[in-house]
Enzyme design. Structure first.
Site, PDB file in Angstrom:
ATOM      1  N   LYS A  22       8.057-118.582 -54.913  1.00 17.98           N
ATOM      2  CA  LYS A  22       9.422-118.090 -55.162  1.00 17.98           C
ATOM      3  C   LYS A  22      10.012-117.568 -53.857  1.00 17.98           C
ATOM      4  O   LYS A  22      11.130-117.926 -53.481  1.00 17.98           O
ATOM      5  CB  LYS A  22       9.397-116.961 -56.184  1.00 17.98           C
ATOM      6  CG  LYS A  22      10.702-116.166 -56.289  1.00 17.98           C
ATOM      7  CD  LYS A  22      10.675-115.084 -57.339  1.00 17.98           C
ATOM      8  CE  LYS A  22      10.153-113.791 -56.837  1.00 17.98           C
ATOM      9  NZ  LYS A  22      11.077-112.951 -56.076  1.00 17.98           N
ATOM     10  N   ASN A  23       9.247-116.741 -53.130  1.00 13.88           N
ATOM     11  CA  ASN A  23       9.815-116.049 -51.970  1.00 13.88           C
ATOM     12  C   ASN A  23       9.892-116.913 -50.720  1.00 13.88           C
ATOM     13  O   ASN A  23      10.440-116.471 -49.710  1.00 13.88           O
ATOM     14  CB  ASN A  23       9.048-114.752 -51.710  1.00 13.88           C
ATOM     15  CG  ASN A  23       9.289-113.748 -52.831  1.00 13.88           C
ATOM     16  OD1 ASN A  23      10.177-113.928 -53.667  1.00 13.88           O
ATOM     17  ND2 ASN A  23       8.469-112.709 -52.882  1.00 13.88           N
ATOM     18  N   CYS A 116      14.885-106.798 -58.714  1.00 14.68           N
ATOM     19  CA  CYS A 116      14.099-105.817 -59.476  1.00 14.68           C
ATOM     20  C   CYS A 116      14.461-104.394 -59.049  1.00 14.68           C
ATOM     21  O   CYS A 116      14.697-104.120 -57.884  1.00 14.68           O
ATOM     22  CB  CYS A 116      12.606-106.045 -59.230  1.00 14.68           C
ATOM     23  SG  CYS A 116      11.992-107.525 -60.026  1.00 14.68           S
ATOM     24  N   ARG A 121      17.402-100.135 -52.805  1.00 16.00           N
ATOM     25  CA  ARG A 121      17.102-101.305 -51.969  1.00 16.00           C
ATOM     26  C   ARG A 121      18.321-101.597 -51.084  1.00 16.00           C
ATOM     27  O   ARG A 121      19.076-102.516 -51.318  1.00 16.00           O
ATOM     28  CB  ARG A 121      16.739-102.504 -52.838  1.00 16.00           C
ATOM     29  CG  ARG A 121      15.469-102.280 -53.643  1.00 16.00           C
ATOM     30  CD  ARG A 121      15.082-103.497 -54.465  1.00 16.00           C
ATOM     31  NE  ARG A 121      14.467-104.538 -53.630  1.00 16.00           N
ATOM     32  CZ  ARG A 121      14.030-105.689 -54.142  1.00 16.00           C
ATOM     33  NH1 ARG A 121      14.201-105.944 -55.430  1.00 16.00           N
ATOM     34  NH2 ARG A 121      13.464-106.595 -53.375  1.00 16.00           N
ATOM     35  N   ASP A 302       3.800-106.653 -53.737  1.00 15.55           N
ATOM     36  CA  ASP A 302       4.042-107.448 -54.953  1.00 15.55           C
ATOM     37  C   ASP A 302       2.788-107.615 -55.798  1.00 15.55           C
ATOM     38  O   ASP A 302       2.874-107.938 -56.979  1.00 15.55           O
ATOM     39  CB  ASP A 302       4.590-108.839 -54.589  1.00 15.55           C
ATOM     40  CG  ASP A 302       5.971-108.747 -53.980  1.00 15.55           C
ATOM     41  OD1 ASP A 302       6.422-109.741 -53.388  1.00 15.55           O
ATOM     42  OD2 ASP A 302       6.588-107.670 -54.080  1.00 15.55           O
ATOM     43  N   ARG A 394      11.557-114.933 -63.944  1.00 15.84           N
ATOM     44  CA  ARG A 394      12.270-115.010 -62.660  1.00 15.84           C
ATOM     45  C   ARG A 394      11.318-115.521 -61.575  1.00 15.84           C
ATOM     46  O   ARG A 394      11.740-116.154 -60.622  1.00 15.84           O
ATOM     47  CB  ARG A 394      12.814-113.626 -62.261  1.00 15.84           C
ATOM     48  CG  ARG A 394      13.996-113.169 -63.099  1.00 15.84           C
ATOM     49  CD  ARG A 394      14.574-111.901 -62.554  1.00 15.84           C
ATOM     50  NE  ARG A 394      14.585-111.960 -61.115  1.00 15.84           N
ATOM     51  CZ  ARG A 394      14.403-110.895 -60.345  1.00 15.84           C
ATOM     52  NH1 ARG A 394      14.232-109.705 -60.890  1.00 15.84           N
ATOM     53  NH2 ARG A 394      14.414-110.996 -59.041  1.00 15.84           N
TER      54      ARG A 394
HETATM   55  C1  EPZ Z   1      11.096-109.303 -50.180  1.00  9.91           C
HETATM   56  O1  EPZ Z   1      12.086-108.394 -50.624  1.00  9.91           O
HETATM   57  C2  EPZ Z   1      10.519-109.934 -51.441  1.00  9.91           C
HETATM   58  N1  EPZ Z   1      11.565-110.619 -52.173  1.00  9.91           N
HETATM   59  C3  EPZ Z   1       9.916-108.847 -52.321  1.00  9.91           C
HETATM   60  O2  EPZ Z   1       9.316-109.501 -53.438  1.00  9.91           O
HETATM   61  C4  EPZ Z   1       8.831-108.111 -51.538  1.00  9.91           C
HETATM   62  O3  EPZ Z   1       8.319-107.060 -52.327  1.00  9.91           O
HETATM   63  C5  EPZ Z   1       9.421-107.553 -50.247  1.00  9.91           C
HETATM   64  O4  EPZ Z   1      10.029-108.630 -49.483  1.00  9.91           O
HETATM   65  C6  EPZ Z   1       8.372-106.884 -49.372  1.00  9.91           C
HETATM   66  O5  EPZ Z   1       7.368-107.801 -49.067  1.00  9.91           O
HETATM   67  C7  EPZ Z   1      11.938-111.854 -51.777  1.00  9.91           C
HETATM   68  O6  EPZ Z   1      11.433-112.396 -50.811  1.00  9.91           O
HETATM   69  C8  EPZ Z   1      12.985-112.534 -52.620  1.00  9.91           C
HETATM   70  P1  EPZ Z   1      12.215-105.873 -47.528  1.00  9.91           P
HETATM   71  P2  EPZ Z   1      13.093-107.690 -49.555  1.00  9.91           P
HETATM   72  O7  EPZ Z   1      13.550-106.088 -46.948  1.00  9.91           O
HETATM   73  O8  EPZ Z   1      13.480-108.661 -48.536  1.00  9.91           O
HETATM   74  C9  EPZ Z   1      13.659-101.356 -47.278  1.00  9.91           C
HETATM   75  C10 EPZ Z   1       8.926-109.941 -55.704  1.00  9.91           C
HETATM   76  O9  EPZ Z   1       8.361-109.293 -56.602  1.00  9.91           O
HETATM   77  N2  EPZ Z   1      14.864-101.930 -46.659  1.00  9.91           N
HETATM   78  O10 EPZ Z   1      10.994-106.237 -46.748  1.00  9.91           O
HETATM   79  O11 EPZ Z   1      14.145-106.996 -50.328  1.00  9.91           O
HETATM   80  C11 EPZ Z   1      13.589-101.705 -48.764  1.00  9.91           C
HETATM   81  O12 EPZ Z   1      14.347-100.779 -49.523  1.00  9.91           O
HETATM   82  C12 EPZ Z   1       9.872-109.239 -54.755  1.00  9.91           C
HETATM   83  O13 EPZ Z   1       8.776-111.182 -55.509  1.00  9.91           O
HETATM   84  C13 EPZ Z   1      15.813-101.066 -46.114  1.00  9.91           C
HETATM   85  O14 EPZ Z   1      15.659 -99.849 -46.151  1.00  9.91           O
HETATM   86  O15 EPZ Z   1      12.099-106.608 -48.945  1.00  9.91           O
HETATM   87  C14 EPZ Z   1      12.120-101.619 -49.060  1.00  9.91           C
HETATM   88  O16 EPZ Z   1      11.772-100.272 -49.288  1.00  9.91           O
HETATM   89  C15 EPZ Z   1      10.010-107.763 -55.050  1.00  9.91           C
HETATM   90  N3  EPZ Z   1      16.934-101.592 -45.564  1.00  9.91           N
HETATM   91  C16 EPZ Z   1      11.475-102.112 -47.763  1.00  9.91           C
HETATM   92  O17 EPZ Z   1      12.485-101.974 -46.741  1.00  9.91           O
HETATM   93  C17 EPZ Z   1      17.148-102.956 -45.519  1.00  9.91           C
HETATM   94  O18 EPZ Z   1      18.198-103.385 -44.975  1.00  9.91           O
HETATM   95  C18 EPZ Z   1      11.014-103.559 -47.834  1.00  9.91           C
HETATM   96  O19 EPZ Z   1      12.160-104.341 -48.015  1.00  9.91           O
HETATM   97  C19 EPZ Z   1      16.175-103.814 -46.076  1.00  9.91           C
HETATM   98  C20 EPZ Z   1      15.038-103.285 -46.641  1.00  9.91           C
END
Ligand code: EPZ
Length: 414
Positions: A22-23, A116, A121, A302, A394
């Site tokens: 998915k990701n 989610c 986020r 995850d 999803r």
């Molecule tokens: C990706 O989400 C994945 N989703 C998530 O998988 C996964 O948990 C996550 O990466 C971490 O590995 C997809 O790829 C579609 P991040 P993403 O930006 O990109 C904070 C699943 O179950 N942050 O690495 O949203 C954020 O709040 C999903 O498949 C900021 O503060 O993750 C979080 O605490 C869930 N500001 C942390 O960083 C930003 O601008 C990690 O977020 C961006 C993120």
């Protein structure tokens, strides 16, 4: 409303191929619009989030057709750079279309993404980085306006290896004049997969998979053929299901991951083959302390809910620390309703192994939390019913069929 009917008590056995990621597929689908191209994506998983991404493509004027797990996209007719809130809210990955539209059109109008509920986020790192590339971005009335601007390559420092921000930077930098150096990049396999797609589409990208990625230029190609990598979290989920129930399964397409290190510590035997894994799990596991989520190559957030589900009956006390999201223990109250003994103190879950879990009615809270409930219900005595607003579908392709193939009694009523 999806209703998962689960009868616990059986060991798992058999062999199954792991679904496409998915990701990896979601950012690659967004990447298909960075320049006018036709592309074929093999091994694309049939998921609700993929459907949401295809709805966005079609709204923008592109063609997108799934035939089995083969996705054909023609982004040459793209004619819009605005994505309405109802399409943005369906998933988190819609935000990746911002970088892709900036690359293609030099402008974009969208709203904050959905996804989610795992605590706040924000997308501040996305916006900060795109502004550094020269994007003129205003946020007003809940909408994000990226006005017509010329992107210029630069050095970007990410204070946290955000997966989504890394993806948006790679996409936008394809159209930037000059070189872009991203320091502090996310290193997930899905980032490498996106970079491989972009290289096949004509981008000069190097360093993906490390914390420093260089994007040197882009000579767009008209046609790209790409195969989506296996979903490492779906593979980890099936391994945790086997650990929870006991049994012996083979996963084709799976690679060794940090999740398996902890399953091995709990008493499971892991045998790595060529692009396959065999996982043999005793009925009773040992507790594992010191599990702590971290950016790749650390233990993936995850997999935190599904590994927790596997350890609910492990002898002793396991500990899992969640360091990525502020509120990713929403599945814990539901697991307690099955009889699990879990205490949360700050970022850490303390899981005391119980002898038995008992089936009951549950409510899925999010994608991975819902999968954790199904796993826990499979290891419980009796029947469980899990009400789910479509979270699990999803991210998991035919999850009920997959578990039935391995001997689990899971039936999905939609
Ligand atoms: C990706 O989400 C994945 N989703 C998530 O998988 C996964 O948990 C996550 O990466 C971490 O590995 C997809 O790829 C579609 P991040 P993403 O930006 O990109 C904070 C699943 O179950 N942050 O690495 O949203 C954020 O709040 C999903 O498949 C900021 O503060 O993750 C979080 O605490 C869930 N500001 C942390 O960083 C930003 O601008 C990690 O977020 C961006 C993120």
């Amino acid at each position: 409303m999806d209703i998962w009917h689960v009868r616990g008590g059986r060991k798992l056995s058999g062999s199954i191929r792991v679904q496409g990621s998915k990701n990896a597929s979601l950012p690659i689908i967004a990447a298909s619009i960075v320049s006018p191209m036709e592309c074929v994506l093999l091994n694309t998983p049939k998921l609700r989030d993929v459907d949401a991404a295809l709805k966005i493509l079609r709204h923008l004027g592109c063609k997108a057709e799934m035939s089995g797990n083969q996705l054909y996209i023609d982004s040459r007719p793209l004619s819009l750079s605005h994505i309405p809130p109802d399409l943005m809210e369906e998933m988190r990955s819609s935000v990746i279309f911002m970088g892709a539209l900036l690359a293609r059109c030099g402008e974009a109008r969208l709203s904050p993404p959905g996804g989610c509920q795992l605590g706040e986020r924000p997308i501040d790192l996305h916006l900060k980085s795109l502004r550094e590339l020269g994007a003129d971005i205003e946020e007003e009335g809940g909408e994000i306006y990226c006005k017509k601007s010329e992107l210029k390559g630069c050095t970007i420092n990410l204070p946290f290896p955000s997966v989504g921000a890394t993806e948006n930077i790679l996409l936008a930098a394809c159209a930037a004049k000059g070189k872009t150096k991203l320091i502090g990049a996310a290193r997930e396999p899905e980032i490498v997969a996106l970079a491989e797609f972009l290289r096949a589409a004509g981008a000069e990208i190097s360093g993906d998979g490390t914390e420093i990625i260089d994007i040197e230029g882009f000579k767009p190609k008209k046609y790209v053929l790409n195969r989506i990598i296996p979903d490492r979290i779906a593979a980890a989920t099936l391994c945790c299901a086997c650990a929870a129930c006991g049994g012996d399964i083979q996963l084709k397409g799976a690679e060794f991951s940090s999740v398996l290190y902890f399953l091995n510590q709990s008493g499971c035997d892991i045998i790595s083959g060529t692009h396959s894994l065999r996982v043999a799990c005793p009925g009773k596991l040992r507790a594992v302390k010191g599990i702590s989520t971290a950016p790749y190559p650390g233990f993936p957030t995850d997999a935190q809910p599904v590994l927790m589900a596997a350890l609910l009956k492990a002898a002793g006390e396991s500990t899992i620390e969640e360091n990525i999201f502020r509120n990713r223990f929403r599945h814990v109250p539901e697991l307690r309703r099955l009889g699990a003994d879990i205490d949360i103190e700050g970022k850490t879950a303390f899981i005391k192994g119980v002898n038995e879990l008992h089936g009951t009615a549950l409510n899925a809270t999010d994608l991975r939390g819902g999968a954790a409930m199904i796993i826990a219900a499979l290891s419980a005595e009796g029947e469980s019913v899990i009400m789910d607003e479509g979270h699990v579908r999803r991210g998991y392709e035919r999850f009920d069929e997959a578990l039935r193939t391995l001997g689990g009694e899971v039936y999905l009523e939609t």
